[in-house]
Structure formats: C-alpha cells, structure tokens
Design a protein around this motif. Structure first.
Motif, PDB file in Angstrom:
ATOM      1  N   THR A  79       0.844  -1.207   0.000  1.00  0.00           N
ATOM      2  CA  THR A  79       0.000   0.000   0.000  1.00  0.00           C
ATOM      3  C   THR A  79       0.868   1.242   0.000  1.00  0.00           C
ATOM      4  N   LEU A  80       1.942   1.232   0.818  1.00  0.00           N
ATOM      5  CA  LEU A  80       2.851   2.371   0.854  1.00  0.00           C
ATOM      6  C   LEU A  80       3.634   2.508  -0.452  1.00  0.00           C
ATOM      7  N   VAL A  81       3.909   1.388  -1.109  1.00  0.00           N
ATOM      8  CA  VAL A  81       4.598   1.454  -2.410  1.00  0.00           C
ATOM      9  C   VAL A  81       3.719   2.157  -3.443  1.00  0.00           C
ATOM     10  N   TYR A  82       2.421   1.820  -3.458  1.00  0.00           N
ATOM     11  CA  TYR A  82       1.510   2.366  -4.475  1.00  0.00           C
ATOM     12  C   TYR A  82       1.045   3.785  -4.157  1.00  0.00           C
ATOM     13  N   TRP A  83       0.865   4.084  -2.894  1.00  0.00           N
ATOM     14  CA  TRP A  83       0.166   5.303  -2.465  1.00  0.00           C
ATOM     15  C   TRP A  83       0.713   6.596  -3.094  1.00  0.00           C
ATOM     16  N   PRO A  84       2.032   6.862  -3.046  1.00  0.00           N
ATOM     17  CA  PRO A  84       2.509   8.146  -3.591  1.00  0.00           C
ATOM     18  C   PRO A  84       2.343   8.269  -5.109  1.00  0.00           C
ATOM     19  N   HIS A  85       2.095   7.165  -5.796  1.00  0.00           N
ATOM     20  CA  HIS A  85       2.058   7.173  -7.260  1.00  0.00           C
ATOM     21  C   HIS A  85       0.666   6.838  -7.800  1.00  0.00           C
ATOM     22  N   MET A  86      -0.322   6.818  -6.926  1.00  0.00           N
ATOM     23  CA  MET A  86      -1.647   6.378  -7.349  1.00  0.00           C
ATOM     24  C   MET A  86      -2.267   7.316  -8.377  1.00  0.00           C
ATOM     25  N   ALA A  87      -2.107   8.596  -8.190  1.00  0.00           N
ATOM     26  CA  ALA A  87      -2.797   9.542  -9.078  1.00  0.00           C
ATOM     27  C   ALA A  87      -2.271   9.495 -10.506  1.00  0.00           C
ATOM     28  N   GLU A  88      -0.933   9.487 -10.643  1.00  0.00           N
ATOM     29  CA  GLU A  88      -0.365   9.580 -11.988  1.00  0.00           C
ATOM     30  C   GLU A  88       0.148   8.256 -12.531  1.00  0.00           C
ATOM     31  N   ASP A 106      -7.550   3.641  -2.437  1.00  0.00           N
ATOM     32  CA  ASP A 106      -7.325   2.946  -3.709  1.00  0.00           C
ATOM     33  C   ASP A 106      -6.065   2.086  -3.640  1.00  0.00           C
ATOM     34  N   SER A 107      -5.026   2.612  -2.991  1.00  0.00           N
ATOM     35  CA  SER A 107      -3.786   1.852  -2.851  1.00  0.00           C
ATOM     36  C   SER A 107      -3.997   0.614  -1.981  1.00  0.00           C
ATOM     37  N   LEU A 108      -4.743   0.785  -0.904  1.00  0.00           N
ATOM     38  CA  LEU A 108      -5.045  -0.352  -0.032  1.00  0.00           C
ATOM     39  C   LEU A 108      -5.883  -1.393  -0.774  1.00  0.00           C
ATOM     40  N   TYR A 109      -6.872  -0.930  -1.508  1.00  0.00           N
ATOM     41  CA  TYR A 109      -7.723  -1.849  -2.281  1.00  0.00           C
ATOM     42  C   TYR A 109      -6.893  -2.607  -3.311  1.00  0.00           C
ATOM     43  N   LEU A 110      -6.031  -1.890  -4.041  1.00  0.00           N
ATOM     44  CA  LEU A 110      -5.217  -2.544  -5.067  1.00  0.00           C
ATOM     45  C   LEU A 110      -4.260  -3.553  -4.432  1.00  0.00           C
ATOM     46  N   SER A 111      -3.710  -3.194  -3.284  1.00  0.00           N
ATOM     47  CA  SER A 111      -2.800  -4.107  -2.599  1.00  0.00           C
ATOM     48  C   SER A 111      -3.518  -5.384  -2.167  1.00  0.00           C
ATOM     49  N   LEU A 112      -4.720  -5.253  -1.620  1.00  0.00           N
ATOM     50  CA  LEU A 112      -5.494  -6.417  -1.200  1.00  0.00           C
ATOM     51  C   LEU A 112      -5.857  -7.306  -2.390  1.00  0.00           C
ATOM     52  N   VAL A 113      -6.316  -6.682  -3.457  1.00  0.00           N
ATOM     53  CA  VAL A 113      -6.733  -7.438  -4.642  1.00  0.00           C
ATOM     54  C   VAL A 113      -5.536  -8.153  -5.275  1.00  0.00           C
ATOM     55  N   THR A 114      -4.390  -7.473  -5.320  1.00  0.00           N
ATOM     56  CA  THR A 114      -3.221  -8.050  -5.973  1.00  0.00           C
ATOM     57  C   THR A 114      -2.628  -9.186  -5.151  1.00  0.00           C
ATOM     58  N   VAL A 115      -2.535  -9.011  -3.824  1.00  0.00           N
ATOM     59  CA  VAL A 115      -1.940 -10.057  -2.996  1.00  0.00           C
ATOM     60  C   VAL A 115      -2.826 -11.303  -2.980  1.00  0.00           C
ATOM     61  N   ALA A 116      -4.127 -11.106  -3.187  1.00  0.00           N
ATOM     62  CA  ALA A 116      -5.051 -12.241  -3.272  1.00  0.00           C
ATOM     63  C   ALA A 116      -5.112 -12.822  -4.681  1.00  0.00           C
ATOM     64  N   THR A 117      -4.344 -12.245  -5.607  1.00  0.00           N
ATOM     65  CA  THR A 117      -4.268 -12.672  -7.019  1.00  0.00           C
ATOM     66  C   THR A 117      -5.645 -12.686  -7.677  1.00  0.00           C
ATOM     67  N   GLY A 119      -7.097  -9.747  -9.343  1.00  0.00           N
ATOM     68  CA  GLY A 119      -6.909  -9.055 -10.610  1.00  0.00           C
ATOM     69  C   GLY A 119      -8.194  -8.596 -11.271  1.00  0.00           C
ATOM     70  N   TYR A 120      -8.949  -7.707 -10.610  1.00  0.00           N
ATOM     71  CA  TYR A 120     -10.205  -7.230 -11.186  1.00  0.00           C
ATOM     72  C   TYR A 120      -9.998  -6.338 -12.408  1.00  0.00           C
ATOM     73  N   GLY A 121      -8.888  -5.621 -12.481  1.00  0.00           N
ATOM     74  CA  GLY A 121      -8.586  -4.801 -13.645  1.00  0.00           C
ATOM     75  C   GLY A 121      -9.207  -3.428 -13.632  1.00  0.00           C
ATOM     76  N   ASP A 122      -9.817  -3.011 -12.507  1.00  0.00           N
ATOM     77  CA  ASP A 122     -10.404  -1.663 -12.458  1.00  0.00           C
ATOM     78  C   ASP A 122      -9.362  -0.594 -12.153  1.00  0.00           C
ATOM     79  N   ILE A 123      -8.235  -0.989 -11.580  1.00  0.00           N
ATOM     80  CA  ILE A 123      -7.097  -0.081 -11.386  1.00  0.00           C
ATOM     81  C   ILE A 123      -5.879  -0.775 -11.980  1.00  0.00           C
ATOM     82  N   VAL A 124      -5.287  -0.147 -13.004  1.00  0.00           N
ATOM     83  CA  VAL A 124      -4.215  -0.800 -13.760  1.00  0.00           C
ATOM     84  C   VAL A 124      -2.972   0.077 -13.740  1.00  0.00           C
ATOM     85  N   PRO A 125      -1.795  -0.473 -13.397  1.00  0.00           N
ATOM     86  CA  PRO A 125      -0.570   0.334 -13.412  1.00  0.00           C
ATOM     87  C   PRO A 125      -0.195   0.745 -14.829  1.00  0.00           C
ATOM     88  N   GLN A 126       0.306   1.979 -14.952  1.00  0.00           N
ATOM     89  CA  GLN A 126       0.707   2.511 -16.254  1.00  0.00           C
ATOM     90  C   GLN A 126       2.215   2.724 -16.359  1.00  0.00           C
TER      91      GLN A 126
END
Length: 292
Positions: A79-88, A106-117, A119-126
């Motif tokens: 979550t801390l890895v994603y948080w500073p970069h979530m917007a851009e 959003d970062s917490l949600y993405l972290s939970l979804v990803t660690v559980a494998t 992969g809903y695809g509603d938030i995608v890294p760019q």
C-alpha cells in the motif's frame, strides 16, 4: 518524500518475506516477527489465566496469528509502495466515480486485490516500474499461501513425533520400567534406552527448526512431553546405575540426550534453572503440569 514512502513500503515487504523464509525454511527457524507474535499469544493466554489442560488451541491460534500478521504486513507495505504514485501512475476504470476515490484507499484496495491474485482490472498500473512490481506482489501473495500450507504440513508431523515419545514414556512408567530395567536382558534394555535417546534427539532437531512447536499444549498429560520427560531422566539414571556395561552406556546416552534437550529449552525459552531437573520442572510448569 514520495520515494521515501515507497522505499519504506518496500522495506516492510522485504522484512515480512525474510521473516517467512527464516521461520519456515531456515534450518534454525529464527523468524523475528513470527516469534514475537507467537510469544504474545502465549503470554496473553497466561494473563487470561488459562491452564494448559483447559486450553489446547493456543498453538493453532498462534500459527493463524502469524500468518495473518504476514498478510497484513505485506498488504501494508505494498500500500505504501503504491500510495505516492496512485494519481499519476495508474489508470482507472470508467465505472469508478472520481469524486469517491481516495489515493490511500485505492492503494489499499489494489494491494489487497493483488496479494489475493484476484486481478479485477479496475485499477491498472501505467508506469513501467509499476507494471513490473504489481505482478511481483501477486507472486509474493502466492508465496504467502504456499508458506502457510508448508508450515502446517511441517509442524504437525513434528508434534506427532513429540506426542508419540510422550505416550511411550507414559506406558513405560505404568509398566514400572525403571524398576524392572536392571533385571531384564541387558541387550534389550540397552536397545530401549538407545531408541528413546534417538527419538528425543529427533524432537530436539524439530524444536530447533520449528521453535513454535514449544507453544503447542496437550490436554492430556499422557501425550505431553513436558509432563513425561522427567521419567526419561529416571530411566537414564536406572541404566547408569546398572552393573552391566552395555546398559550403563545406553543410560549415559539417554541422560546426555535429556540434558541436551534441557539445555536447548533453557537457551531458547524463559526456563531458568540451575540444573537439568530444574529446567524440566519449569518446562512442565510452563505447560500447566506439576512435576510428575
């Protein structure tokens, strides 16, 4: 500042992964975080004044607590890895309402979804580095599941060996083995003592690699090694006092195995004592059993 937060998150993840490795796969089983969590559960049960024969679930509860702690730590770190970069650094599905979004949530949600494998695809890294690190988190999530299953599969056979030795000692005590030992055939008596020494040596190895097995309590004194181990010392004493050289040697080997096990207990666990008998007495008391 953003990269400091990301670096802190990566450090937390690495700490959790290291603890998993040292707890489950390292020969000495010295995971710092897992040992702390298990000890807190153990001491918590004592503060609640639960006797060992009234509560045999502390071991499984401790295992579950450690696994949950690993999961929470990994999720928090990513979550801390994603948080500073979530917007851009991420793109969002059109179904998500921008007015209801929060970078941290959003970062917490993405972290939970990803660690559980999932992969809903509603938030995608760019960003390229995020596209590489996100699958890495999924891999770590799979490793967490594998680690949890491996841990259980490794611990319970060690517990079964410990219970088996305790029951053997209880049966020998009922049969009056210490009294009958000098009168029986020296070869069979020596074989018995050597077998017990070998079993105790295996359990010592188990305790070294899986220190968490110490915190598993037995509801029945017959199956509890802390309750039955003093009788192994009594058998060793009877063997050493025999006039038969073969039996004296076997008794000495068993006595050394008991002493070595007590030394390990005194080193790794808060079991102070001036002698082997004191350590074994404290071992039994720590598991809720008076000295046999």
């Amino acid at each position: 500042m953003d990269w400091l937060i990301t670096a802190a998150g990566a450090g937390i993840v690495l700490f959790a992964v290291r603890d998993m490795f040292h707890t489950i796969w390292h020969p000495s089983g010295q995971g710092t975080l897992s040992r702390l969590v298990i000890l807190m559960v153990w001491r918590g049960s004592q503060l609640l004044k639960r006797r060992a024969h009234q509560s045999s679930v502390m071991g499984p509860v401790a295992l579950l607590s450690v696994i949950l702690t690993w999961g929470v730590t990994i999720v928090a770190g990513w979550t801390l890895v994603y948080w500073p970069h979530m917007a851009e650094g991420f793109s969002f599905s059109s179904s998500l309402d921008p007015a209801q979004r929060s970078d941290f949530l959003d970062s917490l949600y993405l972290s939970l979804v990803t660690v559980a494998t999932l992969g809903y695809g509603d938030i995608v890294p760019q960003e390229p580095w995020l596209r590489l690190t996100s699958p890495l988190q999924a891999l770590i999530g799979f490793a967490l599941l594998t680690a949890a299953v491996s841990w259980v599969l490794q611990i319970y056979p060690a517990l079964a060996r410990r219970r088996t030795l305790a029951i053997r000692l209880a049966l020998l005590q009922r049969a009056g083995a210490a009294r009958l030992l000098p009168a029986t055939d020296s070869s069979s008596s020596a074989t018995l003592l050597q077998s017990l020494a070998g079993d105790l040596t295996q359990i010592r190895v188990d305790l070294t690699q899986y220190a968490e097995t110490y915190y598993f309590r037995e509801t029945d004194a017959v199956a509890s090694l802390p309750a039955q181990l003093p009788f192994a010392r009594e058998l060793a004493r009877a063997g050493r006092e025999s006039a038969q050289e073969e039996l004296r040697l076997a008794g000495t080997v068993l006595a050394e195995a008991v002493q070595d096990y007590a030394h390990l207990l005194a080193q790794q666990f808060p079991l102070a004592g001036d002698s082997t008998d004191d350590v074994l007495r404290n071992y039994a008391a720590d598991h809720g059993y008076a000295e046999p």
